[in-house]
Design a protein around this motif. Structure first.
Motif, PDB file in Angstrom:
ATOM      1  N   UNK A 152       0.924  -1.291  -0.024  1.00 58.37           N
ATOM      2  CA  UNK A 152      -0.003  -0.102   0.108  1.00 58.37           C
ATOM      3  C   UNK A 152       0.773   1.251  -0.001  1.00 58.37           C
ATOM      4  N   UNK A 156       6.622   3.108   1.959  1.00 55.46           N
ATOM      5  CA  UNK A 156       6.480   2.228   3.131  1.00 55.46           C
ATOM      6  C   UNK A 156       7.717   1.240   3.212  1.00 55.46           C
TER       7      UNK A 156
ATOM      8  N   UNK B 155       3.546  -8.436   6.634  1.00 51.31           N
ATOM      9  CA  UNK B 155       4.383  -9.450   5.817  1.00 51.31           C
ATOM     10  C   UNK B 155       5.802  -8.878   5.696  1.00 51.31           C
ATOM     11  N   UNK B 158       6.522  -5.456   6.588  1.00 52.06           N
ATOM     12  CA  UNK B 158       5.802  -4.520   6.195  1.00 52.06           C
ATOM     13  C   UNK B 158       4.400  -4.428   6.308  1.00 52.06           C
ATOM     14  N   UNK B 159       3.855  -3.317   6.773  1.00 57.39           N
ATOM     15  CA  UNK B 159       2.317  -3.223   7.219  1.00 57.39           C
ATOM     16  C   UNK B 159       1.634  -3.339   6.027  1.00 57.39           C
ATOM     17  N   UNK B 160       0.629  -4.130   6.272  1.00 64.14           N
ATOM     18  CA  UNK B 160      -0.202  -4.464   5.125  1.00 64.14           C
ATOM     19  C   UNK B 160      -1.728  -3.969   4.764  1.00 64.14           C
TER      20      UNK B 160
END
Lengths: 205, 163
Positions: A152, A156, B155, B158-160
């Motif tokens: 997303x 990030x 994951x 990494x924030x999803x």
């Protein structure tokens, strides 16, 4: 600062500073005798190192050959003759991250691809820049809610310098993004490369 | 060869391994016992001339009212060059411990199709030589196209999910 042989660090003697205006005055030029040799006179430019290096850097932005989805098609169109990114010195798409200055993340980044994107970014030598091209790369785009495996937003993962919205953005938009990167490069300083410090100045019109 | 011919030949050969048949629809199909699908498919290919597996799909039949939560596999069969020869086979599987025999020894193209059905629905193809994930990462958890699937919050750091 003491090395293994305990040699005291010797600083160079500083001269009294001359203002640029004084250096360029006719009297000064007479003194260093540029007039004697026409070839020397016509081929010497006085500038700052920052300006020269930034100019060369911004005139040869080499992006990495790296496309993930449909945005990459627009990126290819930007490289082709109709839009011709070579006009702005950014033609050679390098096949290896080690020769690239600019990473155009063009397309949906899946979570499977994300560690590879990060690895490629880390393989690029400094100074390096990143363009997030298209809605998917900025935020996940249409996959933001139900895309179980879509990253997303590539920010990030890696720092992004310029965001280009669109789905996909037109080639003109990608060129505009490149100009923003070049604008940013113009204000780099060699001894003070705090990229964060430069960001707001450049991005505010 | 009409769908009625095909269905009667299958029933004559396999008896009660052909669980049900629906022939008056656009894609006529027979429902087959899961563990017998390989031999039924081999018969379809060798005796009836279906030399082409057009598609192998996984299906999740769970509906909103949860009247059923079965999984399924659908085999679209065709023939080259006789494009008019079309038939479907269907297998219904329980949600937990969904197992069906592999058909990769009948049509080699089933190899990747079955890996995808395993990846997305968690359907176990018994006898497959290399049943690994084909689309998702190897360390992915869960099967993404099941209707009760929840994507992971994280994951590899990494924030999803967007809150």
């Amino acid at each position: 600062m003491v090395g293994p042989m305990s040699v005291p660090l010797r600083l160079p003697r500083l001269r009294k500073r001359t203002s640029p205006k004084a250096m360029a005055s006719p009297a000064n030029i007479q003194e260093i005798n540029f007039n004697t040799d026409a070839a020397t006179r016509d081929n010497v430019l006085i500038s700052s190192l920052d300006k020269v290096l930034n100019w060369t850097r911004k005139s040869s932005v080499w992006p990495m050959t790296f496309g993930l989805a449909c945005c990459a098609i627009e990126m290819m169109a930007t490289g082709a003759s109709n839009y011709d990114i070579d006009r702005f010195g950014s033609g050679p798409f390098r096949a290896t991250p080690r020769q690239a200055d600019l990473m155009i993340v063009a397309g949906t980044v899946s979570l499977k691809m994300a560690p590879r994107v990060k690895l490629l970014w880390e393989q690029m030598p400094e100074p390096k820049y990143c363009i997030a091209m298209g809605a998917c790369t900025i935020s996940g785009g249409p996959y933001i809610k139900y895309g179980y495996h879509v990253l997303k937003g590539v920010d990030r993962l890696i720092p992004v310098d310029v965001y280009i919205p669109g789905c996909p953005p037109r080639p003109e938009a990608l060129l505009e993004g490149l100009f923003r990167i070049q604008e940013k490069m113009k204000y780099e300083r060699i001894l003070d490369r705090t990229r964060e410090g430069l960001r707001p100045e450049v991005l505010v019109d | 060869m009409t769908p009625q011919d095909i269905a009667s030949k299958l029933k004559a050969k396999f008896g009660d391994k052909i669980v049900a048949e629906t022939l008056d629809v656009h894609d006529p199909f027979c429902q087959v016992d899961p563990m017998s699908i390989a031999e039924v498919c081999a018969f379809m290919k060798d005796e009836l001339g279906f030399n082409y597996l057009r598609c192998l799909s996984g299906v999740d039949y769970m509906d909103k009212k949860k009247t059923t939560d079965d999984l399924g596999v659908i085999y679209h069969l065709g023939a080259i060059p006789d494009a008019s020869l079309l038939f479907c086979l269907k297998v219904i599987l329980p949600r937990t411990g969904a197992k069906v025999a592999t058909v990769e020894n009948v049509w080699s193209t089933a190899d990747w199709h079955e890996r995808e059905a395993w990846d997305m629905f968690g359907i176990d193809f018994v006898g497959h030589h290399n049943q690994t994930r084909i689309l998702c990462a190897e360390d992915w958890v869960g099967h993404a196209l099941r209707k009760d699937y929840k994507s992971p919050d994280e994951y590899h750091g990494i924030r999803n999910n967007v809150v």
